[in-house]
Every structure is written in C-alpha cells, then in structure tokens.
Design a protein around this motif. Structure first.
Motif: not given
Length: 284
Positions: A130-151
């Motif tokens: 999750x931290x890496x996703x945030x670093x690579x795409x700081x503009x990612x929305x929390x809904x999309x990030x949560x979906x990716x983490x859950x996946x």
C-alpha cells in the motif's frame, strides 16, 4: 487531494527505516513478562530470550487495546489534519487487536480498517504494498487504494520456521511427547496463515541451513510470488551464513528487491531464537 495515512501494529515487523520513509503509523502490541506489561518495542528480543534461559518460561503476549487505538487515531488527526486514515491490521483470527481497532474507529470519520488475516512479514508485505502504491501514485483516491489493498490480502503469503521447539513447548503449542520426538529428529514445523489462522502445514527435518533453503524452494513452487519484492524474516540467532545464502538464492530466482525483517519481541516470543520466514505477494 487529502493525504492518506497508513497505520498498522508492531506485529507487522516493518523495518524502522521503511516506517520512517513512508510515515507509517505503528501502534505497539504487548509483551507480558514477570507480571509486568511491556509495549512491544520497550523490551528487547534478547531480554525475552534471556528470560526463557533463566526460567524455561516464555512471556505472554496481548492485543493492542481500544484506548491505544483511540490515542493512535487521535494523534494522526492532530499530526495530519484532514487526512484519511487506512488502518491495515493484524489478523482478527489470532488476536483481539482488530476488534479493538473497530471499536475505537467508531469515534472517527474518514477512517477505514482492513483485516489482512496475516501477521509479521505477511502483514508487513501488505502494508508496504500500500505504501508503495501511494508513493508511485500520490493522487490515488482512498476508495481505489482500499480496493487494491483488499485485492492483495488473499495473495499475501507467509511461511515461517520457528527456530526452537523449546519455545513452542513452553507456550503450550506442542506436547512434551511431540517435543521429544521432534527434537530427536531435528524436526521443524512450518507455520503458515490459513484463513487468518496460524497452522502447521509441513514438517522439515535437518539443520536450519538445510531446511531454510528447502522452505524457500517449496514456497516458490507453491506460490507465484511477484518477483518485484520478497521479504525474508528472521529472529535473532539465525546464522549470518544462512541469511547470505538465502538472499543469494532469492536473487538468483529473479527477485528484484529482497528486504530483511527482524521479528520483534512480540513475534519472537512465539518463534524463538534463530527462526526464519518468507513473505511476499502473489501476482494479481
């Protein structure tokens, strides 16, 4: 964009440099020794092992409580005003910590909790994904990030070899008869997470230098781990030569990055000295 802050428990065993790099907020779990309650991190792993050497007993461990989560989430709100908090938690099937987090979260808005059904390096792998996703795409929305983490939760794989059957016996996890047989045959049980629960899946026979290599072979044959990142976990006492050989094997297998995680006092209470584990995320 509102800032997203990640939090987790000390039982994730994330190295301090990565905690600082990604500003991950870590709440301690508990180690109870000689009737005194220590926050995980206050007590060194060496003190846990020394205690066992003196008493032939191991400390007990306890979950983070509701007030401690409340304090954590409050501090995040103060330090990072208007942030969105995503708490990536220790498996609810092996600790009451996640339930405590759920109760504390009722008093906060824009706070989301994810039960990883994992511990130590498996939990850490999800948090760092999750931290890496945030670093690579700081503009990612929390809904999309949560979906990716859950996946990735069902794709995170952890396998661990305790360094000593003595600690499993002291903790009541193996009988005296099983202990004697296992010690004589130099058997090491492999511990994995199945539906969030810690279970013994295989038994390896031999010295750690042999079985650590065999574990990694079996692990990589069983799971299609993303070659971008592999986490190797150890408890203090694992021979440096074993660590070097395992890391070399991992890189020869095609892993771009290999990160070592040292088991903290809470996890080492169960693993004993000289334990070894592997964690990673399968290709999505």
């Amino acid at each position: 964009m509102r800032r997203i802050i990640l939090s987790t428990e000390s039982g994730a065993d994330i190295p301090k440099d990565l905690v600082e790099k990604y500003q991950i907020q870590v709440v301690p779990m508990h180690v109870i020794m000689d009737g005194k309650d220590y926050l995980d991190g206050e007590l060194s792993v060496e003190e846990v092992f020394d205690y066992y050497s003196r008493t032939k007993k191991i400390p007990s461990t306890a979950a983070t409580n509701v007030q401690e989560y409340h304090d954590l989430f409050t501090k995040i709100r103060v330090d990072f005003p208007d942030s969105i908090i995503i708490h990536i938690g220790y498996t609810s099937k092996a600790s009451a910590s996640f339930q405590s987090a759920l109760i504390a979260a009722e008093d906060f808005e824009d706070l989301f909790l994810i039960d990883t059904l994992n511990v130590t390096g498996g939990l850490g792998a999800i948090v760092l994904y999750a931290a890496t996703l945030l670093e690579e795409d700081p503009s990612i929305g929390h809904v999309q990030l949560i979906e990716k983490i859950q996946s990735v939760v069902p794709k995170a794989r952890l396998a661990f070899l305790p360094g000593s059957l003595d600690f499993l016996r002291a903790g009541g996890r193996v009988s005296n008869l099983a202990y004697i047989g296992g010690a004589l045959l130099k058997i090491k049980p492999c511990i994995e997470l199945k539906e969030g629960k810690l279970v013994s899946t295989k038994k390896y026979r031999g010295n750690m230098s042999i079985v650590a290599e065999k574990l990694m072979q079996d692990y990589l044959n069983q799971y299609d781990i993303d070659r971008k990142q592999l986490y190797l976990i150890y408890s203090i006492g694992l021979d440096e030569s074993i660590k070097r050989q395992i890391e070399k094997s991992a890189k020869e297998t095609g892993f771009e990055n290999v990160t070592w995680m040292q088991a903290g006092a809470m996890i080492s209470t169960h693993a004993g000295p000289g334990g070894f584990g592997i964690a990673g995320v399968e290709y999505l």
